[in-house]
Design a protein around this motif. Sequence first.
Motif, PDB file in Angstrom:
ATOM      1  N   GLY A 194       0.813  -1.208   0.000  1.00 59.77           N
ATOM      2  CA  GLY A 194       0.000   0.000   0.000  1.00 59.77           C
ATOM      3  C   GLY A 194       0.847   1.258   0.000  1.00 59.77           C
ATOM      4  N   ALA A 195       1.951   1.244   0.752  1.00 58.85           N
ATOM      5  CA  ALA A 195       2.834   2.406   0.815  1.00 58.85           C
ATOM      6  C   ALA A 195       3.440   2.701  -0.550  1.00 58.85           C
ATOM      7  N   VAL A 196       3.928   1.656  -1.216  1.00 56.85           N
ATOM      8  CA  VAL A 196       4.495   1.856  -2.553  1.00 56.85           C
ATOM      9  C   VAL A 196       3.403   2.317  -3.514  1.00 56.85           C
ATOM     10  N   GLY A 197       2.236   1.716  -3.414  1.00 61.50           N
ATOM     11  CA  GLY A 197       1.135   2.086  -4.296  1.00 61.50           C
ATOM     12  C   GLY A 197       0.734   3.542  -4.160  1.00 61.50           C
ATOM     13  N   ARG A 198       0.743   4.064  -2.920  1.00 56.88           N
ATOM     14  CA  ARG A 198       0.379   5.472  -2.700  1.00 56.88           C
ATOM     15  C   ARG A 198       1.411   6.395  -3.354  1.00 56.88           C
ATOM     16  N   LEU A 199       2.676   6.063  -3.231  1.00 60.22           N
ATOM     17  CA  LEU A 199       3.714   6.899  -3.832  1.00 60.22           C
ATOM     18  C   LEU A 199       3.640   6.836  -5.360  1.00 60.22           C
ATOM     19  N   VAL A 200       3.478   5.627  -5.888  1.00 57.87           N
ATOM     20  CA  VAL A 200       3.406   5.461  -7.348  1.00 57.87           C
ATOM     21  C   VAL A 200       2.200   6.207  -7.913  1.00 57.87           C
ATOM     22  N   ALA A 201       1.073   6.144  -7.208  1.00 57.20           N
ATOM     23  CA  ALA A 201      -0.145   6.795  -7.699  1.00 57.20           C
ATOM     24  C   ALA A 201       0.003   8.313  -7.781  1.00 57.20           C
ATOM     25  N   ALA A 202       0.924   8.873  -7.013  1.00 56.26           N
ATOM     26  CA  ALA A 202       1.111  10.324  -7.007  1.00 56.26           C
ATOM     27  C   ALA A 202       2.040  10.804  -8.115  1.00 56.26           C
ATOM     28  N   LEU A 203       2.650   9.864  -8.848  1.00 54.43           N
ATOM     29  CA  LEU A 203       3.614  10.234  -9.880  1.00 54.43           C
ATOM     30  C   LEU A 203       2.992  10.100 -11.268  1.00 54.43           C
ATOM     31  N   PRO A 204       3.409  10.942 -12.194  1.00 49.43           N
ATOM     32  CA  PRO A 204       2.799  10.920 -13.536  1.00 49.43           C
ATOM     33  C   PRO A 204       3.338   9.805 -14.411  1.00 49.43           C
ATOM     34  N   SER A 205       2.625   9.542 -15.482  1.00 51.55           N
ATOM     35  CA  SER A 205       3.091   8.602 -16.486  1.00 51.55           C
ATOM     36  C   SER A 205       4.477   9.008 -16.974  1.00 51.55           C
ATOM     37  N   GLY A 206       5.326   8.011 -17.192  1.00 52.50           N
ATOM     38  CA  GLY A 206       6.695   8.291 -17.612  1.00 52.50           C
ATOM     39  C   GLY A 206       7.669   8.333 -16.470  1.00 52.50           C
ATOM     40  N   SER A 207       7.160   8.258 -15.237  1.00 46.29           N
ATOM     41  CA  SER A 207       8.026   8.143 -14.069  1.00 46.29           C
ATOM     42  C   SER A 207       8.556   6.708 -13.968  1.00 46.29           C
ATOM     43  N   PHE A 208       9.551   6.516 -13.108  1.00 51.93           N
ATOM     44  CA  PHE A 208      10.154   5.199 -12.926  1.00 51.93           C
ATOM     45  C   PHE A 208      10.252   4.868 -11.443  1.00 51.93           C
ATOM     46  N   VAL A 209      10.273   3.563 -11.164  1.00 51.72           N
ATOM     47  CA  VAL A 209      10.429   3.064  -9.802  1.00 51.72           C
ATOM     48  C   VAL A 209      11.621   2.121  -9.773  1.00 51.72           C
ATOM     49  N   VAL A 210      12.514   2.344  -8.804  1.00 47.21           N
ATOM     50  CA  VAL A 210      13.687   1.494  -8.595  1.00 47.21           C
ATOM     51  C   VAL A 210      13.552   0.834  -7.231  1.00 47.21           C
ATOM     52  N   LEU A 211      13.572  -0.499  -7.194  1.00 46.26           N
ATOM     53  CA  LEU A 211      13.453  -1.220  -5.931  1.00 46.26           C
ATOM     54  C   LEU A 211      14.545  -2.277  -5.816  1.00 46.26           C
ATOM     55  N   SER A 212      15.048  -2.453  -4.600  1.00 50.03           N
ATOM     56  CA  SER A 212      15.830  -3.648  -4.271  1.00 50.03           C
ATOM     57  C   SER A 212      15.335  -4.161  -2.933  1.00 50.03           C
ATOM     58  N   HIS A 213      15.502  -5.468  -2.706  1.00 48.89           N
ATOM     59  CA  HIS A 213      14.830  -6.097  -1.563  1.00 48.89           C
ATOM     60  C   HIS A 213      15.563  -7.371  -1.157  1.00 48.89           C
ATOM     61  N   GLY A 214      15.747  -7.562   0.137  1.00 52.11           N
ATOM     62  CA  GLY A 214      16.377  -8.767   0.655  1.00 52.11           C
ATOM     63  C   GLY A 214      15.476  -9.984   0.516  1.00 52.11           C
ATOM     64  N   THR A 215      16.105 -11.161   0.390  1.00 52.27           N
ATOM     65  CA  THR A 215      15.362 -12.408   0.229  1.00 52.27           C
ATOM     66  C   THR A 215      16.097 -13.551   0.917  1.00 52.27           C
ATOM     67  N   TYR A 216      15.360 -14.582   1.249  1.00 51.80           N
ATOM     68  CA  TYR A 216      15.953 -15.828   1.722  1.00 51.80           C
ATOM     69  C   TYR A 216      16.013 -16.867   0.605  1.00 51.80           C
ATOM     70  N   ASP A 217      15.536 -16.536  -0.576  1.00 50.30           N
ATOM     71  CA  ASP A 217      15.501 -17.500  -1.681  1.00 50.30           C
ATOM     72  C   ASP A 217      16.887 -18.115  -1.894  1.00 50.30           C
ATOM     73  N   GLY A 218      16.932 -19.442  -1.945  1.00 48.32           N
ATOM     74  CA  GLY A 218      18.176 -20.145  -2.226  1.00 48.32           C
ATOM     75  C   GLY A 218      19.002 -20.493  -1.007  1.00 48.32           C
ATOM     76  N   LEU A 219      18.682 -19.906   0.135  1.00 45.97           N
ATOM     77  CA  LEU A 219      19.457 -20.191   1.339  1.00 45.97           C
ATOM     78  C   LEU A 219      19.016 -21.506   1.973  1.00 45.97           C
ATOM     79  N   PRO A 220      19.944 -22.260   2.569  1.00 45.06           N
ATOM     80  CA  PRO A 220      19.560 -23.484   3.276  1.00 45.06           C
ATOM     81  C   PRO A 220      18.631 -23.169   4.442  1.00 45.06           C
ATOM     82  N   ALA A 221      17.749 -24.111   4.753  1.00 49.88           N
ATOM     83  CA  ALA A 221      16.783 -23.906   5.835  1.00 49.88           C
ATOM     84  C   ALA A 221      17.474 -23.603   7.157  1.00 49.88           C
ATOM     85  N   GLU A 222      18.611 -24.218   7.386  1.00 50.12           N
ATOM     86  CA  GLU A 222      19.344 -23.981   8.645  1.00 50.12           C
ATOM     87  C   GLU A 222      19.819 -22.532   8.736  1.00 50.12           C
TER      88      GLU A 222
END
Length: 271
Positions: free
Chosen positions: A175-203
């Motif tokens: 919702g937070a990202v959506g509110r910011l994106v909705a306030a920007l005009p067409s032709g704007s861009f969004v850059v995101l990076s995000h941590g993940t556990y994908d690929g890590l052993p369960a331990e």
Amino acid sequence: MSDTTSPAAKLDTNVAHPARRYNYWLGGKDNFAADRLSGDQVAAVFPTVKRAAQENRRFLRRAVGFLAGEAGIRQFLDVGTGLPTADNTHEVAQRIAPESRVVYVDNDPLVMAHARALLTSSPEGKSAYIERDLRDPQSILDAPELHATLDLGRPVGLTLVAILHFVRDFEDPYGAVGRLVAALPSGSFVVLSHGTYDGLPAETVAKLEEANAATGGLSRPRSRDEFARFFTGLDLVDPGVLPIGDWRPEPGSTPPDPIDICMYGAVARIP
């Protein structure tokens, strides 16, 4: 009488803060014992975390370079600024286009104090600094400093780099990202990076969660599908959602093993 409005008065040095912990991993000195303890707890389980922090800065540099260069963006809203280091958003953008204008947003008063002192714009451009929290996007959009610096009727580059994994599910990150994106005009861009556990052993995941719980559940890593959901309704820029080291790497460079970085990144255009 003490000044309760000063940055020092509002600092809680007994609780780890993401920006200061990140500063510690990057070898900076603007951190406290709680930040170092939390950082060491993560590093004990995930020894490449410092390299992950460095790779995230490189991703920011490449993504902002793309926006300022190929995409022609001249306005930037950097939410989750972090403590100043090399190649901050305005420095990357203004090397390409000196007239670029940047608004920095962070919820740590120490970050804002350093930003105001150190992040000096080019004479042709402009930079401003807002102490706000991503969890309250409307307060960002309502800030007078934002409207004094950026024209929201023209395209903006919104950067949310290594910040969304500190917004937990009940705090409504989508919702937070959506509110910011909705306030920007067409032709704007969004850059995101995000941590993940994908690929890590369960331990390893279990140990990281234990370290995370020790700091009050500071972070919420997300899967690739959960990360991709932030781009719903947007047009992904090639090459799409990838580990950050694989997103448009510098020519001649060798991207790191994704398992050593555990972060996704992507850039998208607002249609």
